[in-house]
Structure formats: C-alpha cells, structure tokens
Design a protein around this motif. Structure first.
Motif, PDB file in Angstrom:
ATOM      1  N   TRP A 169      -3.398   5.435  -3.400  1.00  0.00           N
ATOM      2  CA  TRP A 169      -3.947   6.101  -2.221  1.00  0.00           C
ATOM      3  C   TRP A 169      -3.130   7.336  -1.868  1.00  0.00           C
TER       4      TRP A 169
ATOM      5  N   LEU B  79      -9.361   1.045   2.804  1.00  0.00           N
ATOM      6  CA  LEU B  79      -8.664   1.204   1.522  1.00  0.00           C
ATOM      7  C   LEU B  79      -9.470   0.648   0.353  1.00  0.00           C
TER       8      LEU B  79
ATOM      9  N   GLN C 285      -4.421   8.729   3.451  1.00  0.00           N
ATOM     10  CA  GLN C 285      -5.073   7.415   3.504  1.00  0.00           C
ATOM     11  C   GLN C 285      -4.086   6.343   3.951  1.00  0.00           C
TER      12      GLN C 285
ATOM     13  N   VAL D  31       0.842  -1.202   0.000  1.00  0.00           N
ATOM     14  CA  VAL D  31       0.000   0.000   0.000  1.00  0.00           C
ATOM     15  C   VAL D  31       0.873   1.247   0.000  1.00  0.00           C
TER      16      VAL D  31
END
Length: 198
Positions: free
Chosen positions: A132, A187, A136, A126
């Motif tokens: 993102w 997410l 976030q 991530v």
C-alpha cells in the motif's frame, strides 16, 4: 467477504510476540511505542519476504519482548532492527502476500475478538508492507484509530459518570470494531494490486 480461515501457527507466533511486546511497552511514550511496534512488524515482514525465514527463528533473533522494551527505555533501538533485513525486498512472494492477508483479516475479523490488540497488530503489518502507498496507510490508521480512541473515551466516561453503562459499553465496542473493519475494507482492494515499489 472476509476470509475467516484459522490463522497459521506461524502467524499466531508473530501475533503473540507483537501482543507481548505491546504489553511490555505500555509505559513508553505513544510515539515511541508506535515506532517500536512498526519497526518490529516491518523487520519480521522483511525477513520473511526476503529469505522465507521461519517466524520462530526471527523471534529468537529479536529476543524476549522485555529485553527489547528495556533497550528502547534506555534510549536506543537495537541496531539489528535498523539494518536492512538480508536484502532489499524483492517482488512480493508468498510469505509477504500471506502477511498482507493476515493484516487485513486482523482488521476485519480480529477486531471482533480482540478489539484493540488485533487492529494494532494488523496496522503494524500494514505499515511494514510495500503493498500500500503511504497515503493509503495513513488513511487506514486514521480510520482504525479514531473510532477506537473514541470508543475507549466513551467507555471511560461511562464508567466514571453513568450508572447505566450497558448501552454505552455496546456503543463503545461497536466503535472499536467498526473503525478497524472500515479500515480493512479500504485496504482490501490493494490485496489484488501489485505491491508499491520504493
């Protein structure tokens, strides 16, 4: 509902490499270890997105986890990890999209089977993803890491203090699974949104 399809062989190779690197670096300072894991995950994601390079080749280029860990212990991040991978990341193609789905699946489903390793690998992916925003990503790290840390402390306390550790261990396990699960859910909407541009 989370996708519970088996991971592709190439994704398993990447996860195995990240898990081996995590094990090799347990003696590093937490900040340095996190930086290394994030840098390596970002490197893999960028090479896959930019040129569609196969993970086997990327892992060979990275070298054995023990060599990478030894280089960081000597005080230097290998230079090829700091250089841009092939080219700046273009609009997300299938490889990058797949990595993002794997990251969220590791948080939502993987945490059940590998409570600490799968969420760490998922959050490393991530962190390296352009999908993102930094806010976030930071929120997901807090949601994933805080309950996991509390669960580990609860487990340690139960082992040291209590003779009835069964219920406490269950509560600790639920904390270590619940935090990453909630992080993955936050997410999840981003998977249908366009990636963030730098």
């Amino acid at each position: 509902m989370a996708d519970t399809a088996p991971l592709a062989h190439t994704d398993v190779l990447v996860l195995d490499y990240l898990a081996a690197l995590w094990a090799e670096t347990e003696d590093l300072a937490p900040e340095l270890r996190d930086e290394l894991m994030t840098t390596v995950a970002d490197y893999v994601a960028r090479r896959r997105a930019a040129g569609g390079e196969q993970p086997e080749r990327i892992i060979r280029r990275l070298g054995p986890p023990e060599d990478l860990a030894a280089a960081v212990r000597r005080g230097r991040m290998p230079p090829h990890l700091r250089l841009p991978a092939l080219a700046p990341v273009a609009p997300v193609g299938p490889a990058s999209g797949t990595t993002d789905y794997v990251a969220v699946t590791l948080l939502i489903v993987g945490a059940v089977f590998l409570p600490l390793v799968a969420p760490l690998a998922g959050m490393a992916l991530v962190t390296g993803s352009p999908r993102w925003t930094p806010a976030q990503k930071a929120a997901a790290w807090v949601l994933a890491a805080t309950p996991s840390l509390c669960g580990m402390l609860l487990m340690a306390g139960a082992v040291l203090i209590s003779s009835e550790i069964g219920p406490v261990m269950l509560l600790a396990y639920l904390a270590m699974v619940g935090g990453p699960f909630i992080a993955g859910l936050t997410l999840l909407p981003g998977l249908s949104a366009r990636p963030q541009t730098a």
